[in-house]
Design an enzyme around this catalytic site. Sequence first.
Site, short mmCIF file in Angstrom:
data_model
loop_
_atom_site.label_atom_id
_atom_site.label_comp_id
_atom_site.label_asym_id
_atom_site.label_seq_id
_atom_site.Cartn_x
_atom_site.Cartn_y
_atom_site.Cartn_z
N TRP A 102 0.83 -1.22 0.00
CA TRP A 102 0.00 0.00 0.00
C TRP A 102 0.85 1.26 0.00
O TRP A 102 0.51 2.26 -0.62
CB TRP A 102 -1.01 -0.02 1.14
CG TRP A 102 -2.02 -1.09 0.87
CD1 TRP A 102 -2.17 -2.28 1.51
CD2 TRP A 102 -2.99 -1.10 -0.21
NE1 TRP A 102 -3.17 -3.03 0.91
CE2 TRP A 102 -3.69 -2.33 -0.13
CE3 TRP A 102 -3.34 -0.21 -1.22
CZ2 TRP A 102 -4.70 -2.67 -1.04
CZ3 TRP A 102 -4.34 -0.54 -2.11
CH2 TRP A 102 -5.02 -1.75 -2.01
N ASP A 172 -2.02 6.65 6.30
CA ASP A 172 -3.06 5.81 5.70
C ASP A 172 -3.44 4.76 6.74
O ASP A 172 -2.79 3.73 6.86
CB ASP A 172 -2.53 5.15 4.43
CG ASP A 172 -3.51 4.12 3.87
OD1 ASP A 172 -4.61 3.95 4.44
OD2 ASP A 172 -3.17 3.47 2.86
N LYS A 196 -13.01 -1.79 6.67
CA LYS A 196 -12.36 -2.71 7.59
C LYS A 196 -12.87 -2.48 9.02
O LYS A 196 -13.53 -3.33 9.59
CB LYS A 196 -10.84 -2.57 7.51
CG LYS A 196 -10.34 -2.86 6.09
CD LYS A 196 -9.02 -2.20 5.83
CE LYS A 196 -8.69 -2.07 4.37
NZ LYS A 196 -8.72 -3.28 3.57
N1 PMP Z 1 -4.49 1.44 2.01
C1 PMP Z 1 -4.56 0.32 2.75
C2 PMP Z 1 -3.64 0.16 3.92
C3 PMP Z 1 -5.48 -0.67 2.41
O1 PMP Z 1 -5.57 -1.78 3.14
C4 PMP Z 1 -6.34 -0.47 1.30
C5 PMP Z 1 -7.41 -1.46 0.90
N2 PMP Z 1 -7.23 -2.74 1.23
C6 PMP Z 1 -6.20 0.70 0.55
C7 PMP Z 1 -5.27 1.64 0.95
C8 PMP Z 1 -7.06 0.97 -0.64
O2 PMP Z 1 -8.30 1.31 -0.18
P1 PMP Z 1 -9.56 1.54 -1.11
O3 PMP Z 1 -9.90 0.22 -1.71
O4 PMP Z 1 -10.58 2.04 -0.13
O5 PMP Z 1 -9.19 2.56 -2.13
#
Ligand code: PMP
Length: 360
Positions: A102, A172, A196
């Site tokens: 991420w 994030d 989550k």
């Molecule tokens: N950052 C993290 C730490 C994540 O776990 C996720 C999704 N699993 C995201 C960003 C992306 O999130 P989204 O699908 O809401 O764009």
Amino acid sequence: MTRLFNFSAGPAMLPQAVLEKAKQEILDWQGSGMSVMEMSHRGKEFMSIAAKAEADLRKLMAIPDNYKVLFLQGGASSQFAMVPMNLAVTKKSADYFNTGAWSKKAIAEAKRYCDVNVVWSGEEGNFSQTPESSAYTLDPDAAFVHYTPNETIGGVEFPYIPDTGDVPLVADMSSTILSRPLDVSRFGIIYAGAQKNIGPAGLTMVIIREDLIAEPQQGTPSMFQYGIHANNDSMYNTPPTYGMYLAGLVFEWLLEKGGLSAMAETNERKARRLYDAIDNSGFYQNPVELRSRSWMNVPFTLADAELDPVFLKGATEKGLITLKGHRSVGGMRASIYNAMPEAGVDALVEFMQAFEKEHA
Ligand code: PMP
């Protein structure tokens, strides 16, 4: 009705009490004669739902008054762009930690809008750790510092909040928000996709220090400007109303459960039980260094990868689902967010031990 123990990384389990309340209110919210889904976002009913959700979140996280809470859309992935578009304006360079999948996505997106200085990368170590605070040097003149406190795929979590001095820290928190108490005043921006620990997918939460809300880069679309959303109390356009309502029910549930300290106790206990089961076996393994192990996402491998499908099938038969690891990592991953009951972790550990006995 059977509710399974769902170990998905997200969308993930929601508290059963929350779903029951939503079910009870789905046709007629508190005598209004309407479902929340049918309400005008500017009507008094929904305005009261939004105000209570925000007030409860502020109470839960002890959010200081000089922070705005925004209820947006576009997922955490949109924040990867929105952060540099709004923060890298007079200063054009930002510091990023690269602790996993991420972080990498956040970095790749930021490079479209600013100069990215990767201050530390765990890539060579296969993303199995976080840096010691002595392992990196931050640029005191950076526009901001970005990090991913919990890497959902690698199961790697910072055991501390980096000290960035006067440079705003951006986090994030998609997969760790609300899992324990947090000193919000250490951050410039906290953002998270809801799916989550907050509520259903489709809602994205941003907590931003007010002094960081300023003119964005030229050409930034209105929907990507923090200022526009902040000035309109997240109602510049139609917000994700039902998601906000469900998030509000989750916040109420968390307060009833004793708040984030109580959550932290339960979450630590759940994680410890699972890591102990892994460490005390000669059959399962978790690749992450001890100090950086995530409370929320626990990846593990079996001694023989050929047994993976057998493990997954057996687990599913016991009502333990979505344990397959991310395609980039393989093995298993158990995501154990706030709504995963302790009984779910107990059942998983029991199954793992029985499986080891049978196959080791
Ligand atoms: N950052 C993290 C730490 C994540 O776990 C996720 C999704 N699993 C995201 C960003 C992306 O999130 P989204 O699908 O809401 O764009």
